[in-house]
Write an enzyme that holds these catalytic residues in place. Structure first.
Site, short mmCIF file in Angstrom:
data_model
loop_
_atom_site.label_atom_id
_atom_site.label_comp_id
_atom_site.label_asym_id
_atom_site.label_seq_id
_atom_site.Cartn_x
_atom_site.Cartn_y
_atom_site.Cartn_z
N HIS A 1 -13.09 -50.51 -85.29
CA HIS A 1 -14.27 -49.47 -85.34
C HIS A 1 -15.87 -50.03 -85.00
O HIS A 1 -16.38 -50.76 -85.74
CB HIS A 1 -14.29 -48.82 -86.57
CG HIS A 1 -15.00 -49.10 -87.96
ND1 HIS A 1 -15.56 -48.81 -88.33
CD2 HIS A 1 -13.75 -50.21 -89.19
CE1 HIS A 1 -15.35 -49.12 -89.53
NE2 HIS A 1 -14.81 -50.25 -90.56
N ASP B 1 -18.28 -47.46 -85.54
CA ASP B 1 -19.36 -47.04 -86.58
C ASP B 1 -19.54 -47.68 -87.58
O ASP B 1 -19.02 -48.80 -88.39
CB ASP B 1 -19.04 -45.76 -86.88
CG ASP B 1 -17.54 -45.65 -87.19
OD1 ASP B 1 -16.69 -46.26 -87.00
OD2 ASP B 1 -17.92 -44.80 -88.93
N ASP C 1 -18.34 -54.31 -92.47
CA ASP C 1 -17.47 -53.25 -92.64
C ASP C 1 -18.30 -52.51 -90.94
O ASP C 1 -19.12 -51.40 -91.60
CB ASP C 1 -17.15 -53.19 -94.09
CG ASP C 1 -15.85 -51.55 -93.97
OD1 ASP C 1 -15.47 -51.28 -92.21
OD2 ASP C 1 -17.03 -50.69 -94.52
N GLU D 1 -14.58 -43.98 -87.50
CA GLU D 1 -13.55 -44.56 -88.28
C GLU D 1 -14.13 -44.22 -89.98
O GLU D 1 -13.28 -44.01 -90.94
CB GLU D 1 -13.63 -45.69 -88.40
CG GLU D 1 -12.13 -46.86 -89.60
CD GLU D 1 -12.32 -46.63 -90.82
OE1 GLU D 1 -11.09 -46.90 -91.16
OE2 GLU D 1 -13.48 -47.01 -90.68
N GLU E 1 -10.06 -54.63 -89.81
CA GLU E 1 -11.42 -55.06 -90.88
C GLU E 1 -11.27 -55.98 -91.30
O GLU E 1 -10.73 -56.95 -91.80
CB GLU E 1 -10.64 -54.22 -92.29
CG GLU E 1 -10.60 -52.61 -90.74
CD GLU E 1 -11.40 -51.43 -91.75
OE1 GLU E 1 -12.77 -51.99 -91.99
OE2 GLU E 1 -11.51 -50.42 -90.99
#
Length: 343
Positions: free
Chosen positions: A62, A64, A90, A115, A139
């Site tokens: 992701h 974002d 993250d 996400e 992740e």
């Protein structure tokens, strides 16, 4: 070996603020990286960066981040230079490692949006494209870790109304109803403190409001709640058990994402174990107590998948979020090896 290309892309993307809903500039910078490597790439209607190629494996993470202003800088740490900044762990670090490996090995890549909120990018993706042969979701797991399981989540808003009255009256008002309901829910899902958190339901209120209505004739209360769901239970079963404790009021359940637990014996998991060992690591198999886009992919696609990426997940959303750059180097090399094996 130092992976200069990955390090430079990481610093570029971390330097662009990209909280959920504001990913466009970062998405354009990521798309430009693929364009420089003569890869087909486009930004779809919800904002995902799509670089289709060999679907033997889909690399995805992701774009974002959560909000937070951490000055972007490189500091010397115990294991060499570290890049500090919101998203470094993250999940811009995993996003960059996957993107660089995808370019070098010619596999499909998608950078998804939203996400950290409602996963709108992943939800659109599973509806908009065919199932790949395998998925690697990005992740932080540590460069030598491999995440196979996530708990699911159910979310909702409790709403109650009661007649107004003097506070000396013994009758419960809507605020008390909310507190009593939630206390009963917490008791319902109490677990032995020695039980693994991954195997338990975690119940959390995330927002609560209450008080007299504007006309002064009633008392209202609302409470937004989340319950994390272990693989041993279904989202529906957890909702039902919570609803059973309702007296006054009701819950508008707004979202349900099932838990997932992947086998460690799939071709994808085996490829990672070999690649990590070849980089000098001892593979660790992980289960996370949160929820990720992998839950959505597992619910829609019947293919092997894992979650992987550099970074210490203890630093997710933290004010001291930072990523050792040697870990990014190693993770990128692992992902290149996995892509080569799976293709």
């Amino acid at each position: 070996m130092t992976d200069t290309e990955a390090r430079e892309l990481l610093e570029t993307l971390v330097s662009i603020p990209s909280p959920s809903g504001e990913e466009q500039e970062a998405a354009e910078a990521l798309a430009a990286f693929f364009e420089r490597h003569d890869r087909e790439v486009y930004i779809d209607e919800v904002g995902n960066v799509r670089a289709p190629a060999d679907d033997s494996v889909l690399y995805t993470s992701h774009i974002d981040t959560v909000p937070g202003d951490i000055p972007v800088r490189i500091e010397e740490g115990e294991d060499g230079p570290e890049l500090w900044g919101r998203g470094s762990v993250d999940a811009t670090g995993p996003l960059v490692a996957l993107a660089v490996a995808a370019v070098r090995e010619g596999v499909s890549f998608v950078g998804v949006v939203g996400e950290e909120t409602e996963s709108r990018g992943a939800r659109f993706l599973v509806e908009d494209r065919a199932e790949p042969d395998a998925v690697v979701n990005g992740e932080p797991s540590g460069w030598d870790g491999l995440t196979l399981g996530y708990r699911g989540i159910v979310q909702g808003t409790y709403v109650a109304t009661s007649e107004s009255g003097h506070s000396s009256r013994p009758d419960a008002n809507a605020i008390q109803d909310a507190i009593r309901w939630w206390s009963s829910v917490e008791k319902e899902f109490e677990s032995d403190p020695y039980d693994p958190v991954f195997e338990s339901v975690t119940a959390k209120p995330v927002d609560i409001e209450g008080g007299p209505t504007e006309d002064g004739l009633a008392v209202e209360s609302t409470m937004r709640v989340q319950l994390r769901v272990p693989p041993s239970l279904t989202c529906e079963a957890v909702r039902t058990r919570a609803d059973d404790h309702l007296d006054n009021g009701h819950v508008n359940w707004t979202d349900a994402v099932p838990p997932t637990m992947q086998s460690p014996r799939t071709p994808v998991a085996r490829a990672f174990r070999v690649a990590i060992r070849n980089q000098g690591g001892d593979p660790r198999l992980l289960r996370k107590t949160g929820t990720s886009d992998m839950n959505l992919f597992a619910g829609a696609w019947d293919c092997p998948m894992v979650t992987y990426g550099p970074g210490d997940s203890e630093l997710d959303h933290a004010p001291n979020e930072h990523l050792p750059l040697r870990e990014l180097d190693r993770a990128t090399a692992v992902l290149e090896s996995v892509a080569e094996t799976l293709t």
